[in-house]
Design an enzyme around this catalytic site. Structure first.
Site: not given
Ligand code: UD1
Ligand code: CA
Length: 425
Positions: A9, A15, A79-80, A103, A171, A319, A354-355
């Protein structure tokens, strides 16, 4: 086997064009990340949430709401694959399985995750990727299979060849790993790709090279994999989530007069024979009993408990309140931070104040059984109205009212005879 999760996350969510981290945007009163954490709550013993962009905000949310979850900082966000490697130091001696989730996929259900894990276990897999079929796979990583249909690799959209672009199996961003066998991968990933990032998806090819058992499990209900990258995605996910919820309520005996204008959050329970009238918006966690009438145009904002046979009518907002059985608030009222007993009638236009904006303190309104509140009453909290007391219309109630009393604040009615006639002379 023990399962821990890593939830990614840290990304910027460019975007979304937002000051708020992407995973803290809400769907019917619950954050995207909240959905993901709830989907694993009965599966994992501990969760590592990788935070980065606006890390404090995300960490605060996790710490406040999820006590089995830790946050781990990823800075910068490379990156992821890099994101997951941030959790490695905490998992050096862990012998179980690691479930990894993006996330930003709030619609995946606990049931599907359980089936996915079952598949992983029964096929003796070391690394399993969750996939699904999308008619429009643009933007997603593609699942590339060998000629014998086994998993070969995941190729990111931006790295696909012309042929790979037409592959519809994608994926999902959910993986399960036998940690002791796969953890080494995270020190060996490279960023040699179109985005210059460390891709988590490269662990598939790494696993193949290491001769591990690597598989993909296809989830049939592709709606669950819908990812949030933009505001349009957020609206679409809300629509999917809502229609799933309304269907399940109707299957369980709740009447929804107009599903196209009714919004009900996943965490709202509703008893049989309750009728939900059009243009009703129910967000957050709520419990509504049997045989109630809600709406049209009612707004329940979370932490609301309504017992059986109650009526919450048009333009009534509720609420953080508990309402006992047979109580009615039919029209144009606000009920916040309140406890309402049984068989109460709330007149049109009643407000629980209430506030206090000066002290920023929220206080409680307590109405005991059989209380009758006249129209246009303001109940200035903290305040208690004891059993069977009545409040006259148009009153501002600033003190506790004893049992069986009539309370009213009202300037005496003046009638000036012939005033109009004399004035116009
Ligand atoms: C990613 C996958 C893709 C898949 C898609 C599904 C990779 C390289 N690609 O692409 O194959 O089809 O999700 O939804 O994994 N994040 C981090 N740190 C980072 C980068 C991202 O924590 O350095 C988190 C983002 O907050 C997000 C998640 O990883 O929650 C996915 O990242 P995002 O950039 O949305 O990946 P996609 O391009 O959607
Ligand atoms: Ca994504």
């Amino acid at each position: 086997m023990e399962i821990k999760s890593i939830i990614m996350a840290a990304g910027k969510g460019t975007r979304m064009k937002s000051e708020t981290p992407k995973v803290l945007h809400e769907i019917l009163g619950k954050t995207i990340l909240g959905y993901v954490l709830d989907s694993v709550k009965n599966i994992t013993t501990e969760n590592f949430v990788i935070v980065g962009h606006k890390a404090e905000q995300t960490s605060e949310f996790v710490e406040k709401n999820y006590n089995t979850s830790k946050t781990v900082l990823q800075s910068p966000q490379l990156g992821t694959g890099h994101a997951v490697s941030m959790a490695c130091p905490y998992l050096e001696d862990f012998k179980g399985q690691i479930l990894i989730l993006n996330g930003d996929i709030p619609l995946v259900t606990e049931e599907s995750l359980k089936k996915f894990i079952e598949f992983h276990n029964s096929s003796n897999s070391d690394l399993t990727v969750l996939s699904t079929i999308f008619e429009n796979p643009a933007g997603y990583g593609r699942i590339i299979r060998e000629s014998d249909n086994t998993l070969k690799a995941i190729v990111e959209d931006k790295d696909t060849t012309f042929e790979q672009k037409s592959v519809k199996e994608i994926n999902a961003g959910i993986y399960i790993l036998n940690w002791p066998k796969v953890k080494r991968a995270f020190s060996q990933l490279t960023s040699n790709n179109a985005q210059g990032e460390y891709y988590l998806t490269d662990i598939v090819e790494w696993g193949k090279k290491e001769r591990l058992n690597v598989n993909a499990y296809i989830l049939e209900n592709s709606d669950e994999i819908y990812g949030i990258n933009s505001r349009r995605n957020l609206a679409e996910a809300t629509r999917i989530m809502n229609s799933r919820k309304l269907d399940s309520l109707m299957d369980n005996g709740v009447t929804i007069i107009d599903p196209s204008s009714t919004w009900i959050s996943e965490d709202t329970e509703i008893g049989a024979d309750t009728i939900i009238y059009p243009a009703t918006y129910i967000e957050g966690r709520n419990k509504i009993g049997k045989n109630c009438k809600i709406g049209p145009c009612a707004h329940l904002r979370g932490n609301v408990e309504i017992a059986d046979n109650c009526k919450i009518g048009n333009f009534v907002e509720v609420k953080n309140s508990k309402i006992d059985h047979n109580t009615n608030a039919g029209h144009l009222s606000y009920i916040g931070d309140s406890e309402l007993g049984a068989s109460i009638n709330i007149g049109a236009g009643t407000i629980t104040a209430n506030y206090n904006p000066l002290t920023k303190v929220k206080s409680k309104t307590i109405l005991k059984d059989n209380v009758k509140i006249g129209s246009n009453t303001v109940l200035v909290a903290p305040v208690t109205v004891e059993e069977s007391a009545n409040i006259g219309a148009g009153s501002v109630i600033t003190k506790n009212i004893p049992q069986n009393a009539l309370a009213l604040t009202r300037s005496p009615l003046k009638i000036l005879a012939d005033w109009v006639k004399n004035y116009s002379k």
